[in-house]
Motif scaffolding. Structure first.
Motif, short mmCIF file in Angstrom:
data_model
loop_
_atom_site.label_atom_id
_atom_site.label_comp_id
_atom_site.label_asym_id
_atom_site.label_seq_id
_atom_site.Cartn_x
_atom_site.Cartn_y
_atom_site.Cartn_z
N ALA A 92 16.69 28.57 99.96
CA ALA A 92 17.16 28.86 101.41
C ALA A 92 17.91 27.57 101.87
N THR A 125 21.44 28.10 99.34
CA THR A 125 22.16 29.40 99.18
C THR A 125 23.60 29.07 99.89
N VAL A 165 17.56 36.10 97.29
CA VAL A 165 17.72 35.83 99.10
C VAL A 165 17.91 37.15 99.59
#
Length: 864
Positions: free
Chosen positions: A567, A570, A766
């Motif tokens: 998170a 990315t 993700v």
């Protein structure tokens, strides 16, 4: 969007809501376009068909108004549907697939029926074809001459299908039913010899020989009196056969439990299973509890004579052989094999060897793993069909229930939460009589029961517990530890989170595979590889098991540790989609609070014509200061610029438009650089003839090309143009073609995923939670434009002519958190341009808050 002509002319949205058409002329226009679906109709033809000799004062303008009204009606019902009505040099056309119209579906079903050798399948398919009709074809324009020939042709096709359906049912032994049903049809069509023949045969087989002979005599007399003809040789031979002897013995019928409710949304699946049984001796329907395996198996079996059911759920393993007697049976249905899987597999293997004429249709949450087995995974219902099932069962619980504007969202939410599982939908719908559907969506849980079912099916929890009890300790551990993953996970994520002292990392993959076989874990094969997810009903159960095992906190910590770096790091972020990353941060244990936005600034909506007369819709924020046009990339439309446009509105005139959608005109093909340049030039002209341009990613490439080709651009701000100028990465050859192929298959989500992983370099881990976020559809909606942006980039090399053709001041912006290749590209582009310079936003991704990017833009534009 679907359309209907087999009855009053109408249109429905994909979720089944009728489209409100303004008046009879608009309905007639739609009817005329549907008559020529896929082919242009000239304005002159439409005017003549709609008004005849009673022409309006300005026929062309009036027709254009009616076309606009039709487009608006379609678009208001389903955004984007206006694009179905296209305009070209040859006239107007409606661009839809043949089966988007009920007449096309009727013809496709009739053709499919003609191609099958199975009387059961043929009868079922013909019945499906006839149920498509809602009344006389083109009912509300039947008096207009332009529809007459098509109406006559459709009526003839319908009658031919009715005759074929009657013949198939005769073969299946439905003689008494046919006698009653054919009387009215023959009375309306007394000279149809094929219809008369099946009526005579049905009467004869029903023991009503005198009536069969009387029917022949009536036909013979009418043919002679009205047409001067004799009955056909085939009909005369049938007459002699009826005179000669008694009817044949009736054919045996299947002995199976009667259907209590209509099976919704599974017609194609039943057809496929019946067809599979024609060539395979063992077909096993697999899938999670509640997905409808038993209902589907019984529906298929009812089409096959001499079928018998053996219910295994209440048996112990040693009782299985004695419960099965294949004598005189053509098809054996073995239901609920999973809890006696070994005994069932042994019994099936023996039956296949010892009874060569026997076919077996099994239902189980895992395959039998017997030689010759054909596995048929039963999928959950898609959202549209799930809604249809819910509405049907809700109306059974409460006849007053209607799908309204207020209740539609709640029903869709409920169907999504329940994963399209028929049992879960029926359990929920049974409560509609006692609870408003909006309250039900908020409160539905596992307490609700439905009497009349086996204990294991009275709640969804009971269904899952039935499967849970069949698992080993390690399988249970992996299953419950998957529960924190809201949108599924990759194998690598599962290994990181599910392994522990009792489950070695090396064994997670095998255990996961077993859970997939047992239909407790769903494997989703995306364009970036496989991921694994739990149905929401299974996930809710496993979250409880996780806490009961005392593992909730430790598993969530493993989960958060693994995903925290994804998170945070990315890269690159998706410009204009900050809320999506805030959402992901919340999933990974960080704050999910969206950043506050500036006070609302309402844009004014302008429309400007491009060079080819396409209307481009432009949103303009602010009305003073230098003009700036915001140019989106592959995953941006004008909505993603709203926060930045509001931030700049106090000091700029800011214009946003949809680059590839051609400004809401509905004219989305063909996309071409030349057309885009003309669109941007028209937008620049609207805001004063010259403007600064800020472009994001591929939008930056396009903005630069526009400046190079002489569009009135005063200066450029280019955010990370994605040229690949080193050997650290590449884009696969054929990416554009693959993206377009996925879009043509309506796999918008898979196309978006492929682009994100391949072109944007997002980790597959993700993508899984992204696809379950409420913001995903904003990205998915842009899928049709992705292939175009890849083609725009060509080979991702820097255009040499920019060095001399771009003469305006240019600021190339990159993020301090961006990958090295992107930052290197920014430097090369800045050095290539004679008035270029580079700015790195230290500590930022390129999807920055407008409060960071705003001052950068202001400093560039107002630089001395």
């Amino acid at each position: 969007m679907r359309f209907g002509v087999l009855g009053p002319v109408t249109a429905w949205t994909d979720d089944g809501q009728a489209v409100r058409l303004p008046d009879r002329k608009v309905r007639g226009l739609l009817a005329d376009l549907l008559l020529h679906a896929g082919r242009p109709v000239s304005a002159a033809t439409l005017i003549d068909d709609l008004w005849g000799d009673e022409l309006p004062v300005n026929p062309t303008a009036t027709l254009q108004t009616r076309v606009s009204q039709l487009r608006r009606a379609l678009d208001e019902a389903e955004p984007g549907a206006r694009a179905l009505i296209q305009t070209g040099p040859a006239g107007y056309l409606i661009s839809i697939a043949p089966e988007a119209v009920d007449s096309g579906r009727f013809r496709a079903l009739a053709a499919r029926a003609r191609q099958t050798g199975s009387a059961q399948m043929r009868a079922a398919t013909l019945a499906d074809a006839l149920t498509v009709w809602r009344g006389p074809a083109y009912a509300d324009v039947a008096a207009d001459g332009f529809a007459r020939a098509t109406i006559d042709r459709l009526d003839e096709e319908r009658l031919a299908v009715q005759e074929a359906y009657a013949e198939a049912r005769f073969v299946l032994g439905e003689h008494e039913e046919l006698v009653a049903e054919l009387a009215e049809l023959v009375a309306r069509n007394p000279l149809r010899q094929r219809l008369r023949a099946v009526q005579m045969k049905a009467l004869h087989q029903a023991g009503r020989q005198a009536e069969a002979l009387a029917s022949y005599a009536e036909l013979r007399d009418r043919l002679r009196d009205e047409l001067g003809l004799d009955p056909s040789a085939e009909l005369a031979d049938l007459h002699q056969a009826i005179l000669a002897g008694p009817p044949a013995e009736p054919q045996p019928k299947s002995k199976l439990p009667a259907a209590v409710t209509e099976l919704i949304g599974r017609d194609a699946a039943v057809d496929e299973i019946v067809a599979r049984l024609e060539s395979a001796r063992l077909v096993t329907l697999t899938g999670p509890g509640g997905v409808g395996k038993t209902s589907l198996a019984l529906a298929a079996a009812r089409r096959i004579p001499d079928a018998s059911l053996v219910e295994l759920a209440a048996l112990e393993a040693e009782e299985v052989p004695a419960a099965i007697d294949p004598t005189g049976i053509g098809l054996l249905v073995l239901d609920n094999c999973e809890h006696v899987i070994g005994a069932a597999a042994d019994a099936v293997a023996n039956l296949l060897r010892e009874s060569p004429e026997l076919r077996i249709l099994a239902t189980s949450r895992e395959p039998l793993a017997v030689e010759g087995e054909h596995r048929w995974p039963v999928p959950p219902l898609d959202e549209t069909t799930a809604v249809e099932l819910f509405v049907a069962r809700a109306r059974a619980a409460d006849p007053r229930f209607e799908l309204t504007a207020d209740s539609t969202k709640a029903v869709h939410t409920l169907c999504q939460r329940l994963d399209g599982l028929p049992l879960a939908l029926e359990l929920a719908a049974s409560r509609v009589g006692a609870m408003d559907v909006r309250d039900l969506a908020d409160r539905f849980d596992d307490r609700y029961r439905q009497r009349g079912r086996p204990d294991r099916q009275q709640t969804m929890s009971a269904m899952v517990e039935w499967s849970w009890d069949l698992l080993g300790d390690q399988e249970r551990a992996v299953l419950r530890r998957l529960a924190p993953h809201p949108g599924g996970c990759t194998l690598a994520a599962a290994e990181a989170v599910c392994a522990g002292d009792d489950v070695p990392v090396a064994e997670v993959a095998e255990l996961l595979s077993r859970l997939v076989d047992r239909s407790l874990v769903v494997r989703v094969d995306g364009t970036s590889g496989s991921r694994y997810r739990l149905l929401e009903t299974v996930r809710a159960f496993c979250l409880r098991q996780l806490d009961e095992a005392g593992e909730g906190e430790v598993t969530r910590r493993r989960y958060e540790r693994y995903f925290a770096s994804l998170a945070q790091h990315t890269e690159p972020r998706l410009y204009g989609h900050s809320e999506l990353f805030a959402y992901l941060g919340g999933l990974y244990g960080e704050s999910a609070e969206p950043r506050s936005l500036p006070a609302a600034t309402r844009p004014r909506i302008e429309t400007v014509l491009s060079a080819d007369s396409t209307p481009i819709v432009v949103e303009v924020y602010g009305d003073s200061g230098p003009a700036i046009v915001l140019v989106g990339g592959a995953l941006n439309d004008r909505r993603t610029f709203i926060p930045l446009a509001k931030r700049l509105a106090s000091g700029f005139t800011v214009a946003t438009y949809d680059r590839r959608g051609r400004g809401d005109s509905g004219d989305v093909q063909p996309w071409a650089v030349e057309r885009e340049l003309e669109d941007l030039a028209a937008v620049v002209e609207l805001v004063g003839g010259s403007a600064y341009a800020l472009g994001v990613s591929t939008g930056a490439v396009f903005a630069g090309e526009a400046a190079a080709r002489g569009v009135g651009i005063s200066g450029l701000l280019l955010i990370e143009p994605p040229f690949i100028l080193d050997d650290t990465r590449s884009v696969p050859v054929g990416l554009a073609g693959r993206l377009q192929e996925l879009v043509e298959q309506d796999r918008y989500g898979d196309a978006t995923e492929l682009f994100l992983v391949t072109a944007v370099e997002m980790p597959a881990e993700v993508i899984a939670p992204m696809r379950t976020s409420p913001f995903w559809k904003d990205l998915e909606a842009l899928a049709p434009t992705l292939a175009y942006d890849v083609l725009l980039m060509g080979d991702f090399s820097l255009p040499d002519h920019w060095a001399t053709a771009i003469t305006v001041p240019t600021l190339v912006i990159d993020g301090g958190q961006s990958r090295d290749w992107r930052r290197n590209t920014a430097q090369v582009v800045a050095e290539l341009l004679p008035h270029g310079r580079r700015l790195t936003m230290d500590g930022q991704p390129h999807d920055v808050d407008p409060e960071v990017l705003g001052p950068i833009i202001e400093a560039f534009v107002f630089a001395k």
